[in-house]
Design an enzyme around this catalytic site. Structure first.
Site, mmCIF file in Angstrom:
data_model
loop_
_atom_site.group_PDB
_atom_site.id
_atom_site.type_symbol
_atom_site.label_atom_id
_atom_site.label_comp_id
_atom_site.label_asym_id
_atom_site.label_seq_id
_atom_site.Cartn_x
_atom_site.Cartn_y
_atom_site.Cartn_z
ATOM 1 N N ASN A 22 0.872 -1.174 0.000
ATOM 2 C CA ASN A 22 0.000 0.000 0.000
ATOM 3 C C ASN A 22 0.909 1.225 0.000
ATOM 4 O O ASN A 22 1.604 1.470 0.974
ATOM 5 C CB ASN A 22 -0.888 -0.025 1.247
ATOM 6 N N LYS A 57 -2.279 -3.750 -2.324
ATOM 7 C CA LYS A 57 -2.646 -4.885 -1.471
ATOM 8 C C LYS A 57 -4.129 -5.230 -1.570
ATOM 9 O O LYS A 57 -4.507 -6.405 -1.494
ATOM 10 C CB LYS A 57 -2.268 -4.619 -0.020
ATOM 11 N N ALA A 105 1.734 -5.745 6.983
ATOM 12 C CA ALA A 105 0.942 -5.608 8.212
ATOM 13 C C ALA A 105 1.061 -4.183 8.723
ATOM 14 O O ALA A 105 2.008 -3.476 8.392
ATOM 15 C CB ALA A 105 1.417 -6.576 9.291
ATOM 16 N N ASN A 141 -6.694 -5.706 8.648
ATOM 17 C CA ASN A 141 -5.443 -5.559 7.914
ATOM 18 C C ASN A 141 -4.448 -6.685 8.216
ATOM 19 O O ASN A 141 -3.791 -7.204 7.312
ATOM 20 C CB ASN A 141 -4.808 -4.212 8.261
ATOM 21 N N SER A 191 5.258 -12.122 15.281
ATOM 22 C CA SER A 191 5.930 -11.130 16.116
ATOM 23 C C SER A 191 6.167 -11.660 17.527
ATOM 24 O O SER A 191 5.323 -12.382 18.078
ATOM 25 C CB SER A 191 5.073 -9.861 16.190
ATOM 26 N N TYR A 246 -2.226 -4.992 18.231
ATOM 27 C CA TYR A 246 -1.282 -5.456 17.204
ATOM 28 C C TYR A 246 -0.813 -6.874 17.531
ATOM 29 O O TYR A 246 -0.862 -7.777 16.686
ATOM 30 C CB TYR A 246 -0.077 -4.521 17.111
ATOM 31 N N LYS A 274 9.422 4.067 8.676
ATOM 32 C CA LYS A 274 8.597 3.596 9.788
ATOM 33 C C LYS A 274 8.374 4.653 10.858
ATOM 34 O O LYS A 274 7.541 4.471 11.753
ATOM 35 C CB LYS A 274 9.225 2.347 10.412
ATOM 36 N N ARG A 293 8.166 6.639 14.056
ATOM 37 C CA ARG A 293 8.362 6.300 15.471
ATOM 38 C C ARG A 293 8.512 4.803 15.695
ATOM 39 O O ARG A 293 9.042 4.374 16.730
ATOM 40 C CB ARG A 293 7.194 6.818 16.302
ATOM 41 N N HIS A 316 16.901 5.431 15.610
ATOM 42 C CA HIS A 316 16.643 6.674 16.342
ATOM 43 C C HIS A 316 17.887 7.166 17.074
ATOM 44 O O HIS A 316 18.179 8.373 17.067
ATOM 45 C CB HIS A 316 15.485 6.479 17.319
ATOM 46 N N TYR A 329 4.375 -2.696 27.721
ATOM 47 C CA TYR A 329 5.766 -2.623 27.283
ATOM 48 C C TYR A 329 6.527 -3.878 27.690
ATOM 49 O O TYR A 329 6.402 -4.353 28.819
ATOM 50 C CB TYR A 329 6.417 -1.392 27.922
#
Length: 330
Positions: A33, A54, A78, A93, A117, A140, A178, A180, A187, A293
């Site tokens: 996409n 997609k 994804a 998605n 993941s 997610y 990507k 953040r 970073h 987290y």
């Protein structure tokens, strides 16, 4: 015969396209996409046969347009934003789209390699590919977790390869788009180049400042493992894809800063020397991340090794130095 790479303009997808090219494959259908058009840059140096949006791809696939023409599907596409709060979008998605691809690949006996993941493990301390170890903390992670459950049910009767990879913290080339969600290595590198310091979270969950630990893996290693399975279609299952070694965010910061110092002809420094010189700053842990987290991850890679993948993995010190050297050339 075509290889299909979904998420082809993304981070891992574009590296997979490049790896296929390096193996002499150019009959590649890139699916993505491009609403964020700048991602095209990741494919500009690659050779592909076609690019398909997609949404259009699934329609064409289910209508039989590709019947008998697909060698394998490498499904990387994804929404990977762990802060995304639109659960309906995330499930459509990430989950529904994946199920549609799985259905087709099984019906047509096409190998499917897909991205799962390590987020499926949540805050647990055991990172083994087993249901009792899995407790996703956000939608997610849940979308990835739920598809893995579908795969587990299908595996005993699968007619073709299904291989899922639970990526741990991947860093490396082609992740700039990507934002953040790019790696901390990306970073830290950019922070130091622009501000001569990097910012890490203060301690949390019993860890010291910057001491939270993750299994950081170079995209180079991720691609090599994918190719191992692609070349061995008899291998199926869900596999952790990490190094099996947890390292701290401080380690990533030190490696990033020292790579920049080396490029400027300066000597390497220790963590304490960097702290003393103000090169490392610790900021308050965000309230929005509390309870969502992972302060520690470390892949159990026993299943991956049993599958015959015996290659060593880059350490943070090795991989981040190589990555920063690439970034310095851009």
């Amino acid at each position: 015969m075509y290889y299909v790479v979904t998420g082809a303009a993304g981070f891992i997808g574009s590296n997979l396209v490049k790896a296929l090219n390096e193996r002499g494959e150019t009959d590649i259908i890139a699916v993505d996409n491009l609403t964020r058009a700048d991602k095209f840059k990741n494919l500009a140096g690659c050779e592909i046969a076609d690019f398909i949006d997609k949404r259009d791809f699934v329609v064409q696939l289910t209508s039989g347009e590709f019947e008998g023409t697909l060698e394998a599907v490498l499904h990387q596409g994804a929404c990977s934003d762990t802060m995304e709060t639109d659960g309906r979008y995330m499930m459509e998605n990430n989950y529904r789209y994946s199920v549609a691809l799985l259905d087709y690949c099984q019906e047509e006996e096409v190998p499917l390699l897909y991205a799962s993941s390590a987020s499926v493990y949540g805050s647990g301390g055991v990172f083994r590919e087993s249901r009792e170890c899995e407790a996703p903390l956000n939608v997610y992670a849940y979308s990835k977790f739920l598809f893995d459950q579908v795969v587990r049910r299908r595996l005993p009767n699968a007619g073709s390869q299904i291989a899922g990879f639970r990526y741990f913290n991947v860093y490396g080339q082609n992740e700039a788009h990507k934002g953040r969600m790019a790696s901390v290595a990306f970073h830290f590198f950019n922070q130091f180049r622009s501000e001569k310091r990097v910012r890490l979270f203060q301690g949390s969950d019993g860890y010291a400042d910057g001491g939270q630990q993750r299994d950081f893996i170079s995209v180079e290693d991720v691609i090599e493992a994918n190719m191992h399975f692609l070349e061995r279609p008899a291998l199926s299952g869900i596999f952790n894809l990490g190094t099996g070694r947890a390292q701290s965010f401080n380690d990533v910061a030190v490696a990033s800063i020292n790579a920049c110092l080396d490029a400027d002809g300066q000597a390497a420094l220790t963590l304490e020397e960097m702290r003393t010189r103000g090169m490392i700053e610790y900021i308050a842990f965000p309230d929005a991340l509390r309870g969502k987290y992972q302060s520690f991850t470390q892949a159990d890679i026993a299943a991956l090794r049993r599958a015959g993948y015996a290659q060593p993995f880059l350490t943070v010190e090795e991989g981040v130095a190589r990555y920063c050297a690439q970034l310095l050339k851009i």
